[in-house]
Scaffold this motif. Structure first.
Motif, PDB file in Angstrom:
ATOM      1  N   GLY A   1     -18.176 -54.126 -17.164  1.00  0.00           N
ATOM      2  CA  GLY A   1     -18.715 -54.484 -15.847  1.00  0.00           C
ATOM      3  C   GLY A   1     -19.215 -53.249 -15.114  1.00  0.00           C
ATOM      4  N   ARG A   2     -18.464 -52.164 -15.231  1.00  0.00           N
ATOM      5  CA  ARG A   2     -18.853 -50.913 -14.575  1.00  0.00           C
ATOM      6  C   ARG A   2     -20.169 -50.384 -15.171  1.00  0.00           C
ATOM      7  NH1 ARG A   2     -15.826 -46.601 -12.099  1.00  0.00           N
ATOM      8  NH2 ARG A   2     -14.287 -48.196 -11.605  1.00  0.00           N
ATOM      9  N   ILE A   3     -20.278 -50.462 -16.513  1.00  0.00           N
ATOM     10  CA  ILE A   3     -21.489 -49.952 -17.185  1.00  0.00           C
ATOM     11  C   ILE A   3     -22.708 -50.799 -16.792  1.00  0.00           C
ATOM     12  CG2 ILE A   3     -22.593 -49.548 -19.426  1.00  0.00           C
ATOM     13  CD1 ILE A   3     -19.717 -49.165 -20.558  1.00  0.00           C
ATOM     14  N   ALA A   4     -22.525 -52.122 -16.816  1.00  0.00           N
ATOM     15  CA  ALA A   4     -23.652 -53.007 -16.477  1.00  0.00           C
ATOM     16  C   ALA A   4     -24.070 -52.800 -15.019  1.00  0.00           C
ATOM     17  CB  ALA A   4     -23.274 -54.459 -16.741  1.00  0.00           C
ATOM     18  N   ALA A   5     -23.090 -52.660 -14.138  1.00  0.00           N
ATOM     19  CA  ALA A   5     -23.414 -52.486 -12.711  1.00  0.00           C
ATOM     20  C   ALA A   5     -24.196 -51.193 -12.498  1.00  0.00           C
ATOM     21  CB  ALA A   5     -22.127 -52.478 -11.883  1.00  0.00           C
ATOM     22  N   ARG A   6     -23.760 -50.112 -13.156  1.00  0.00           N
ATOM     23  CA  ARG A   6     -24.476 -48.851 -12.981  1.00  0.00           C
ATOM     24  C   ARG A   6     -25.883 -48.944 -13.579  1.00  0.00           C
ATOM     25  NH1 ARG A   6     -23.665 -43.322 -11.633  1.00  0.00           N
ATOM     26  NH2 ARG A   6     -21.859 -44.114 -10.504  1.00  0.00           N
ATOM     27  N   SER A   7     -25.995 -49.618 -14.714  1.00  0.00           N
ATOM     28  CA  SER A   7     -27.324 -49.770 -15.332  1.00  0.00           C
ATOM     29  C   SER A   7     -28.266 -50.504 -14.386  1.00  0.00           C
ATOM     30  CB  SER A   7     -27.224 -50.562 -16.644  1.00  0.00           C
ATOM     31  OG  SER A   7     -26.318 -49.976 -17.514  1.00  0.00           O
ATOM     32  N   LYS A   8     -27.783 -51.592 -13.816  1.00  0.00           N
ATOM     33  CA  LYS A   8     -28.654 -52.394 -12.925  1.00  0.00           C
ATOM     34  C   LYS A   8     -29.053 -51.582 -11.693  1.00  0.00           C
ATOM     35  CE  LYS A   8     -26.917 -56.850 -14.490  1.00  0.00           C
ATOM     36  NZ  LYS A   8     -25.877 -57.855 -14.332  1.00  0.00           N
ATOM     37  N   GLU A   9     -28.092 -50.871 -11.164  1.00  0.00           N
ATOM     38  CA  GLU A   9     -28.373 -50.065  -9.969  1.00  0.00           C
ATOM     39  C   GLU A   9     -29.448 -49.004 -10.279  1.00  0.00           C
ATOM     40  OE1 GLU A   9     -24.802 -48.143  -8.532  1.00  0.00           O
ATOM     41  OE2 GLU A   9     -26.050 -46.565  -7.643  1.00  0.00           O
ATOM     42  N   LEU A  10     -29.307 -48.355 -11.443  1.00  0.00           N
ATOM     43  CA  LEU A  10     -30.284 -47.319 -11.808  1.00  0.00           C
ATOM     44  C   LEU A  10     -31.655 -47.931 -12.094  1.00  0.00           C
ATOM     45  CD1 LEU A  10     -28.105 -44.968 -14.044  1.00  0.00           C
ATOM     46  CD2 LEU A  10     -29.232 -44.351 -11.899  1.00  0.00           C
ATOM     47  N   LEU A  11     -31.675 -49.064 -12.785  1.00  0.00           N
ATOM     48  CA  LEU A  11     -32.960 -49.721 -13.055  1.00  0.00           C
ATOM     49  C   LEU A  11     -33.667 -50.055 -11.751  1.00  0.00           C
ATOM     50  CD1 LEU A  11     -32.180 -52.133 -16.037  1.00  0.00           C
ATOM     51  CD2 LEU A  11     -33.731 -50.182 -16.029  1.00  0.00           C
ATOM     52  N   ASP A  12     -32.882 -50.501 -10.813  1.00  0.00           N
ATOM     53  CA  ASP A  12     -33.406 -50.873  -9.503  1.00  0.00           C
ATOM     54  C   ASP A  12     -33.963 -49.687  -8.736  1.00  0.00           C
ATOM     55  OD1 ASP A  12     -33.444 -53.371  -8.540  1.00  0.00           O
ATOM     56  OD2 ASP A  12     -31.999 -52.909  -6.911  1.00  0.00           O
ATOM     57  N   LYS A  13     -33.151 -48.633  -8.682  1.00  0.00           N
ATOM     58  CA  LYS A  13     -33.501 -47.494  -7.813  1.00  0.00           C
ATOM     59  C   LYS A  13     -34.376 -46.458  -8.488  1.00  0.00           C
ATOM     60  CE  LYS A  13     -29.600 -47.565  -4.679  1.00  0.00           C
ATOM     61  NZ  LYS A  13     -28.202 -47.235  -4.731  1.00  0.00           N
ATOM     62  N   ARG A  14     -34.173 -46.247  -9.815  1.00  0.00           N
ATOM     63  CA  ARG A  14     -34.857 -45.124 -10.460  1.00  0.00           C
ATOM     64  C   ARG A  14     -35.685 -45.514 -11.678  1.00  0.00           C
ATOM     65  NH1 ARG A  14     -33.007 -39.963  -9.287  1.00  0.00           N
ATOM     66  NH2 ARG A  14     -31.567 -39.980  -7.532  1.00  0.00           N
ATOM     67  N   GLY A  15     -35.561 -46.749 -12.120  1.00  0.00           N
ATOM     68  CA  GLY A  15     -36.375 -47.210 -13.246  1.00  0.00           C
ATOM     69  C   GLY A  15     -35.759 -46.891 -14.592  1.00  0.00           C
ATOM     70  N   PRO A  16     -36.386 -47.438 -15.658  1.00  0.00           N
ATOM     71  CA  PRO A  16     -35.794 -47.333 -17.004  1.00  0.00           C
ATOM     72  C   PRO A  16     -35.654 -45.904 -17.518  1.00  0.00           C
ATOM     73  CG  PRO A  16     -37.977 -48.387 -17.070  1.00  0.00           C
ATOM     74  CD  PRO A  16     -37.598 -48.273 -15.636  1.00  0.00           C
ATOM     75  N   GLY A  17     -36.492 -44.995 -17.026  1.00  0.00           N
ATOM     76  CA  GLY A  17     -36.429 -43.611 -17.506  1.00  0.00           C
ATOM     77  C   GLY A  17     -35.177 -42.884 -17.050  1.00  0.00           C
ATOM     78  N   SER A  18     -34.361 -43.527 -16.218  1.00  0.00           N
ATOM     79  CA  SER A  18     -33.127 -42.865 -15.768  1.00  0.00           C
ATOM     80  C   SER A  18     -31.962 -43.148 -16.720  1.00  0.00           C
ATOM     81  CB  SER A  18     -32.768 -43.316 -14.358  1.00  0.00           C
ATOM     82  OG  SER A  18     -32.560 -44.714 -14.347  1.00  0.00           O
TER      83      SER A  18
END
Ligand code: SF4
Length: 832
Positions: free
Chosen positions: A121-138
């Motif tokens: 859950g922690r990994i998925a949440a961080r992934s979604k947050e990064l995709l949202d804020k910084r895009g896939p290249g993050s």
């Protein structure tokens, strides 16, 4: 006949000599836990070896739900029943008491146990947050050469089409990136031209920077059996150390590290000068020969001798053997791959075969070797720098075809630039554009160059690091989330060795605690991320290894690595199968290029190649005009000196490497009593002349220092070339009080404290062979020898008073030359 042999003292076991063209005799090696007999084994479960790239087929012995030993598979084409020391003893690491059994989450300075739901859950949440804020290249992924095909393929789909990141690579970047790149440069596509069975037919073997005796002991047994049989092959060895290969060679060339291109250009010069080229083959199947002829015209043996510090007469002698061979098999490994002109040198070995027409016939082949067991799969599945199925990222039709297989828009698959290589991924993490790095099955805190830098990259607060492994490795200790993974013997999947042989590895026992297969972890992540295809269906439709394999087959269809003719059932019971394997080749394919060059045409090739000096990708227009008909490309290269040459301050050269008894960062082999006892601690090799000039002796404690850092080890005096230091790279810190790095400011134990952040321009493989270094005495050894094996390239120059490496009663394995009934291999059946 059956014999019991101490396989630490005698790593290669007894000889079964055979003549040229004959079948390699069977010898079945077995090792069971002390006190266990064959009768007590409940069942045998099919697999292949995980601690090198040879793919030795074996069965796991299971008793009371535990692994209690292994036995080689006599029916298999690769090993005919033989096993090396790491195969025989390595399985014991699975049952180490310090296996990770539950996920861990960082809480300040500590990692604390948690359940899977919390961790994922922690990994998925961080992934979604990064995709949202910084895009896939993050987000980036750094994987291994030790997972299974099904796992890499799933990871490639979720990273490339799910996340949409270009930042996915394997630690195979350190290992086989040059093998893949050299094949792409010469043949337009990855794919090993030769086969291990070429050893049976060759009249000449040339090993370039390949210590086969230690990195692939079972293949070396095959060579030893040929050398001891009728009509033995001639052997050429290029290696600066006195390896076992060197000791058996007819010609041993020990060049100054970093000078392989000069040496190879001189060999090519001699072969062209003496007109030992195959003009018909060159005309029919290649482009670029005239450029090569011009480039090497002035590369005489005398010219190369001055650069490589090898006698010109020895270069001429080697060229004579190479030029007169009628069946030449060449192999290439890290001595070539981990250098500043890695691809340029590896390509010259391909050129040697192209100008001599030594391809596609029994005994005439090239093996651009792999290091890790599943390195080939990272490359073909698209988890190591290329698109799956050897598709060309610069070819829009290839990208569209991959998008069709995955049912996504082509724009969903990043192909704006070459897939990001590992060294660049760490650079992005250092710079801060990459904010999440998921590391699976590898230990960069010991294996990457310049460890001080790597530790500081991994320890950054802003970088969210996930580590998926068996143990709390040096890297795991720096992670934010640690996921406990199941390993070989605890999960099912397939993998492909260095000669394209696919093996099935079946689950034999349950993983410890809550550890899970890597595939299950990736699938769980994909579900939580809810990755979708373009019609809104799930992007990843499979749920287990066999379904993943079937999905991969669809992706490989019609590509060079076609698996469509392979099934799990077909792999069960018999031998491994070499790809390509499809409807028209249901038994697989022993050799590539038997009928000309098949995958270099501009429309189908995996790559248009690179500039070997700058690494810039060649554009399609240029490639099309150079090679419109898709022939092999003979690519010439000019010798360039190493980036870091010895100086007054750093007068020696430092090369790092491996020993037979360990694999990688000792994560597994350091936990195996027989293997660890054979090579328990780091050492430093130096020639007798260099030692005497410095007043140093065997067993002295020394510091090796480069501009990056220092390591401390015990001196072993060997027959290594003068001016050179060798340090094995396996030793890190997990079994020291410090845990993941050196104590305080003191010198470390890991060779990579000293290596440089630099790489080959074409393959992006880091340099581990050419640092400049100095040596300082810390303390006299008082006659206690270095903890280095005596059985290998580390053998002491003067063995007097040094106890030979032995394993004792617990290292005994049986070897039986009785042929099991009904045993034959496909290649044997096909023999004339
Ligand atoms: S030790 Fe190096 S060459 Fe060997 S398998 Fe590992 S990365 Fe590859």
């Amino acid at each position: 006949m059956e014999a019991s042999v101490d396989r630490i003292a005698d790593p290669w076991g007894g000889r079964t000599p055979y003549a040229r063209g004959a079948a390699w005799p069977v010898r079945t090696d077995t090792h069971l836990a002390p006190g266990t007999t064959t009768d007590e084994v409940d069942r045998w479960v099919q697999t292949a070896s995980l601690l090198h790239s040879n793919g030795d087929a074996m069965d796991i012995a299971v008793r009371d739900g535990r692994i209690v030993g292994v036995r080689g598979r006599a029916a298999d084409r690769v090993n005919r029943g033989r096993l090396g020391p790491k195969d025989l003893f390595g399985w014991q690491a699975n049952a180490s008491p310090d296996r990770l059994t539950s996920p861990l989450l960082r809480d300040g300075r500590r990692l604390v146990p948690c359940d899977w739901d919390t961790a994922m859950g922690r990994i998925a949440a961080r992934s979604k947050e990064l995709l949202d804020k910084r895009g896939p290249g993050s987000i980036g992924f750094y994987t291994s050469g030790q997972l299974f095909l099904e796992e890499y393929y799933t990871l490639a789909v979720l990273a490339r089409a799910g996340i949409g990141t270009n930042h996915l690579d394997g630690n195979t970047r350190l290992c086989t990136a040059t093998a893949g790149e050299a094949l792409k440069e010469s043949f337009g596509c990855d794919g090993q031209p030769g086969s291990f069975t070429d050893v049976d037919h060759a009249d000449t073997l040339a090993l370039f920077g390949h210590n086969m005796a230690e990195t692939q002991p079972v293949l070396w047994m095959r060579v030893l059996d040929r050398l001891d049989g009728a009509d033995p092959p001639r052997l050429i060895c290029v290696d600066p150390r006195p390896t076992r290969v060197a000791r058996r060679a007819d010609v041993h060339l020990a060049p100054r590290p970093g000078t392989n291109v000069a040496l190879l250009n001189a060999l090519l010069h001699e072969i062209i000068r003496t007109d030992r080229v195959d003009g018909e083959f060159i005309g029919a199947h290649t482009v670029g020969f005239e450029e090569l002829r011009r480039r090497v015209a002035s590369c005489t043996p005398e010219w190369a001798s001055a650069i490589c510090d090898v006698p010109a007469a020895a270069i001429s002698e080697a060229a004579g053997l190479l030029g007169s061979a009628e069946r030449l098999l060449s192999t290439v490994l890290q001595g070539v791959y981990q250098s500043h002109q890695a691809t340029a040198a590896a390509v010259q070995v391909n050129n040697l075969h192209l100008i001599r027409g030594m391809l596609g016939r029994p005994g005439a082949g090239v093996l651009q070797m792999n290091g890790q067991p599943t390195a080939q799969n990272t490359r073909e599945c698209g988890a190591d720098g290329d698109l799956p199925g050897f598709r060309n990222w610069q070819n829009d039709r290839h990208v569209a075809d991959l998008a069709r297989v995955w049912n996504v828009e082509p724009s969903a698959i990043p192909h704006y630039a070459p897939p990001t290589h590992a060294m660049q991924i760490f650079r992005y993490a250092e710079q801060g554009s990459l904010r999440m790095l998921w590391i699976s099955g590898t230990n960069p805190a010991v294996s990457l160059p310049e460890l001080g830098r790597i530790r500081s990259v991994l320890a950054q607060d802003r970088l969210f690091t996930v580590v998926q492994d068996l143990f709390l490795t040096e890297t795991a200790q720096l992670a934010d989330v640690v996921l406990p993974a199941a390993t070989w013997g605890e999960k099912t999947g397939t993998f492909t060795n260095a000669d394209r042989t696919v093996h099935l590895s079946e689950k034999a026992v349950d993983p410890p605690g809550d550890a899970r297969p890597d595939l299950a972890i990736f699938l769980d992540y994909a579900r939580r991320m809810d990755f979708r295809d373009k019609d809104g269906g799930p992007l990843i439709t499979w749920d287990g290894p066999q379904e993943a394999f079937e999905a991969w087959k669809r992706c490989s269809a019609g590509r060079p690595c076609d698996y469509t003719g392979i099934t799990y059932d077909k792999l069960r019971g018999g031998s491994g199968i070499q790809w390509p394997c499809d409807e028209t080749r249901p038994e697989g394919t022993e050799r590539l290029y038997t009928d000309g060059i098949s995958w270099a045409h501009p429309d189908v090739c995996e790559s248009y190649g690179k500039d070997l000096v700058t690494g810039a990708s060649v554009e399609v227009v240029e490639y099309r005009s150079l090679n419109p008909d898709g022939k092999a490309v003979i690519k010439a290269a000019e010798y360039r000196p190493a980036h870091e040459e010895p100086s007054q301050e750093y007068p020696l050269q430092l090369t790092t490497g491996r020993t037979l008894y360990h694999f990688h960062t000792r994560t597994k082999t350091g936990r195996v009593p027989q293997l660890n006892a054979a090579a328990p601690e780091v050492w430093v090799e130096l020639s007798a002349a260099d030692a005497s000039a410095r007043g140093l002796a065997e067993g002295d404690l020394v510091d090796v220092t480069t501009p990056r850092g220092s390591l401390r080890g015990t001196l072993r005096i060997t027959g290594i070339r003068e001016g050179l230091l060798f340090v094995p790279f396996h030793y890190g810190y997990w079994d020291t009080a410090e845990g993941y790095g050196p104590s305080g400011e003191g010198p470390g134990r890991a060779a990579n404290e000293t290596t440089v952040t630099d790489w080959d321009p074409a393959s992006k493989q880091p340099l581990f062979k050419t640092a400049a270094a100095r040596l300082t005495l810390v303390r006299r050894g008082d006659g206690v020898p270095a903890p280095a094996p005596t059985t290998t390239a580390s053998a002491p120059a003067r063995p007097d008073g040094i106890r030979p490496t032995e394993g004792g009663p617990d290292a005994r394995a049986t070897q039986s030359t009785d042929v099991p009934r009904g045993d034959s291999t496909p290649d044997e059946a096909a023999r004339p």
